[in-house]
Design a protein around this motif. Structure first.
Motif, PDB file in Angstrom:
ATOM      1  N   LEU A  52       0.835  -1.210   0.000  1.00 60.08           N
ATOM      2  CA  LEU A  52       0.000   0.000   0.000  1.00 60.08           C
ATOM      3  C   LEU A  52       0.869   1.260   0.000  1.00 60.08           C
ATOM      4  O   LEU A  52       0.515   2.259  -0.631  1.00 60.08           O
ATOM      5  N   ALA A  53       1.993   1.222   0.702  1.00 53.86           N
ATOM      6  CA  ALA A  53       2.893   2.377   0.727  1.00 53.86           C
ATOM      7  C   ALA A  53       3.434   2.681  -0.658  1.00 53.86           C
ATOM      8  O   ALA A  53       3.470   3.844  -1.082  1.00 53.86           O
ATOM      9  N   ILE A  54       3.824   1.644  -1.383  1.00 56.91           N
ATOM     10  CA  ILE A  54       4.340   1.859  -2.740  1.00 56.91           C
ATOM     11  C   ILE A  54       3.235   2.383  -3.653  1.00 56.91           C
ATOM     12  O   ILE A  54       3.451   3.320  -4.438  1.00 56.91           O
ATOM     13  N   VAL A  55       2.048   1.804  -3.560  1.00 56.78           N
ATOM     14  CA  VAL A  55       0.945   2.220  -4.432  1.00 56.78           C
ATOM     15  C   VAL A  55       0.547   3.676  -4.157  1.00 56.78           C
ATOM     16  O   VAL A  55       0.459   4.490  -5.078  1.00 56.78           O
ATOM     17  N   VAL A  59       1.033   6.868  -6.653  1.00 58.55           N
ATOM     18  CA  VAL A  59      -0.124   7.678  -7.060  1.00 58.55           C
ATOM     19  C   VAL A  59       0.100   9.135  -6.648  1.00 58.55           C
ATOM     20  O   VAL A  59      -0.191  10.061  -7.410  1.00 58.55           O
ATOM     21  N   GLY A  60       0.620   9.344  -5.443  1.00 58.18           N
ATOM     22  CA  GLY A  60       0.912  10.699  -4.991  1.00 58.18           C
ATOM     23  C   GLY A  60       1.969  11.375  -5.840  1.00 58.18           C
ATOM     24  O   GLY A  60       1.913  12.583  -6.080  1.00 58.18           O
ATOM     25  N   PHE A  68      -2.199  11.540  -0.943  1.00 59.08           N
ATOM     26  CA  PHE A  68      -1.728  10.202  -1.291  1.00 59.08           C
ATOM     27  C   PHE A  68      -0.269  10.003  -0.899  1.00 59.08           C
ATOM     28  O   PHE A  68       0.129   8.922  -0.467  1.00 59.08           O
ATOM     29  N   SER A  69       0.526  11.040  -1.052  1.00 56.98           N
ATOM     30  CA  SER A  69       1.939  10.953  -0.675  1.00 56.98           C
ATOM     31  C   SER A  69       2.096  10.728   0.823  1.00 56.98           C
ATOM     32  O   SER A  69       2.912   9.904   1.254  1.00 56.98           O
ATOM     33  N   ALA A  70       1.318  11.454   1.612  1.00 55.97           N
ATOM     34  CA  ALA A  70       1.382  11.293   3.059  1.00 55.97           C
ATOM     35  C   ALA A  70       0.907   9.899   3.476  1.00 55.97           C
ATOM     36  O   ALA A  70       1.467   9.294   4.396  1.00 55.97           O
ATOM     37  N   LEU A  71      -0.116   9.389   2.800  1.00 54.67           N
ATOM     38  CA  LEU A  71      -0.576   8.031   3.089  1.00 54.67           C
ATOM     39  C   LEU A  71       0.502   7.000   2.747  1.00 54.67           C
ATOM     40  O   LEU A  71       0.710   6.042   3.490  1.00 54.67           O
ATOM     41  N   GLY A  72       1.178   7.194   1.629  1.00 55.78           N
ATOM     42  CA  GLY A  72       2.264   6.292   1.258  1.00 55.78           C
ATOM     43  C   GLY A  72       3.378   6.304   2.284  1.00 55.78           C
ATOM     44  O   GLY A  72       3.901   5.258   2.679  1.00 55.78           O
ATOM     45  N   LEU A  73       3.748   7.485   2.745  1.00 54.45           N
ATOM     46  CA  LEU A  73       4.789   7.604   3.764  1.00 54.45           C
ATOM     47  C   LEU A  73       4.342   6.980   5.078  1.00 54.45           C
ATOM     48  O   LEU A  73       5.096   6.249   5.726  1.00 54.45           O
ATOM     49  N   THR A  93      11.138   1.145   0.296  1.00 53.47           N
ATOM     50  CA  THR A  93      10.838   1.748  -0.998  1.00 53.47           C
ATOM     51  C   THR A  93       9.566   2.588  -0.936  1.00 53.47           C
ATOM     52  O   THR A  93       9.524   3.710  -1.446  1.00 53.47           O
ATOM     53  N   GLY A  94       8.536   2.050  -0.294  1.00 60.80           N
ATOM     54  CA  GLY A  94       7.291   2.804  -0.155  1.00 60.80           C
ATOM     55  C   GLY A  94       7.470   4.075   0.647  1.00 60.80           C
ATOM     56  O   GLY A  94       6.905   5.118   0.321  1.00 60.80           O
ATOM     57  N   SER A  95       8.280   4.010   1.708  1.00 62.01           N
ATOM     58  CA  SER A  95       8.542   5.200   2.526  1.00 62.01           C
ATOM     59  C   SER A  95       9.299   6.256   1.732  1.00 62.01           C
ATOM     60  O   SER A  95       8.984   7.447   1.812  1.00 62.01           O
ATOM     61  N   ILE A  96      10.289   5.816   0.973  1.00 63.60           N
ATOM     62  CA  ILE A  96      11.095   6.768   0.191  1.00 63.60           C
ATOM     63  C   ILE A  96      10.252   7.419  -0.903  1.00 63.60           C
ATOM     64  O   ILE A  96      10.285   8.640  -1.092  1.00 63.60           O
TER      65      ILE A  96
END
Length: 118
Positions: A52-55, A59-60, A68-73, A93-96
């Protein structure tokens, strides 16, 4: 040799005392502990959070959306906090991606606000 149904002969390169038993087919490698069902559930949860973080980060990044970026982080950092996570690559990877997308989207939104004011 005659075939005896009560005492089957071992197949090629098989020792009869080490036959495959279905309940022992998913053993951990030697020297590693077998995870408990709770740990397996935590590992599955961490893997889902990592994906989910990567997705959300991607998207963000594409939409330049701070949400979306904050959700990924957030999902990436939550996945990194799970101690049972064996491969940290997806979560990292998702965090970055989420963090980079968040910074980029904030810059774009900020520049757009400055441009509209002036």
């Amino acid at each position: 040799m005659s075939e005896n149904p009560n005492n089957p002969q071992p197949q090629f390169n098989q020792d009869p005392q080490f036959s495959q038993d279905p309940q022992f087919s998913q053993q951990a490698p030697y020297g590693q502990p077998v995870p408990t069902p709770e740990q397996q559930a935590q590992m599955k949860r961490a893997k889902i959070l990592s994906i989910l973080a990567i997705v959300f980060g991607a998207v963000g990044l594409v939409l330049l959306s701070p949400l979306f970026s904050a959700l990924g982080l957030a999902f990436g950092l939550a996945a990194l906090r799970v101690p049972e996570l064996q491969t940290r690559g997806l979560a990292l990877t998702g965090s970055i991606i989420g963090g980079a997308a968040l910074v980029l989207s904030i810059i774009v939104v900020g520049l757009g606000a400055i441009r509209n004011l002036g």
